[in-house]
Design an enzyme around this catalytic site. Sequence first.
Site, PDB file in Angstrom:
ATOM      1  N   ARG A   1       4.959   1.803  -8.114  1.00  0.00           N
ATOM      2  CA  ARG A   1       4.383   1.109  -8.757  1.00  0.00           C
ATOM      3  C   ARG A   1       2.844   1.453  -9.009  1.00  0.00           C
ATOM      4  O   ARG A   1       1.831   0.520  -9.497  1.00  0.00           O
ATOM      5  CB  ARG A   1       4.310  -0.177  -9.216  1.00  0.00           C
ATOM      6  N   LEU A   2       2.712   2.322  -7.893  1.00  0.00           N
ATOM      7  CA  LEU A   2       0.917   3.025  -7.852  1.00  0.00           C
ATOM      8  C   LEU A   2       0.101   4.037  -8.665  1.00  0.00           C
ATOM      9  O   LEU A   2      -0.546   4.736  -8.393  1.00  0.00           O
ATOM     10  CB  LEU A   2       0.365   3.353  -6.790  1.00  0.00           C
TER      11      LEU A   2
END
Length: 214
Positions: free
Chosen positions: A192-193
């Site tokens: 999720r970066l």
Amino acid sequence: MKDLHNYRKSYEKSELLETNIPEDPINLFNRWFHEVEDFGGVDEVNAMTVATIGLDGFPKSRVVLLKKFNEEGFIFYTNYDSEKGKAILNNPNICLSFFWHSMERQVIIKGIAEKTPENISDNYFASRPDGSKLGAMVSAQSEVIPNREFLEENLKQLEQEFEGKEIPRPAFWGGFLVSPVEVEFWQGRPNRLHDRIRYKLSENYDWKIERLSP
């Protein structure tokens, strides 16, 4: 209720870095658009969500088709008397967004909409199939109608009226040009970066490039 807590996907297909992006967001949009068109397996790569603020004060989003883009902005066509058209004419600050899931990419465009010149709308309308031209004339878009038969009967009447004749563009139908003031490119990344790069138009009409936290 359906529990969606376990709906997860790991995004790992690409990256978006400042070292390989152009200074102008239209150039990056053009690159992404053609990459999705060529390799993305998307049926309608030009499908986008248009978000407006309605006359009732509520935001509303719907999917329409992008028909042209260049250094001036993004063009789509609609009925000016529709709910969407009235909302834009009342408040031209709108948002366009593309989600190309197969490439794990999203583009969000804030912009100011204005009607395209009549000759631009005329030329595009002339390029449409006759069925689409008549459909635009038949539909009082967003208005309440009694039933499906109402549309079909009106279409039959127009087919008879314009048989063998040129079909003119109705005055209530045409294009909007959305001139961007901010364009955000989102590339899915692991954990999720995600990569988020924003182009923001300055008072000098230069584009300021910023990285946003995911």
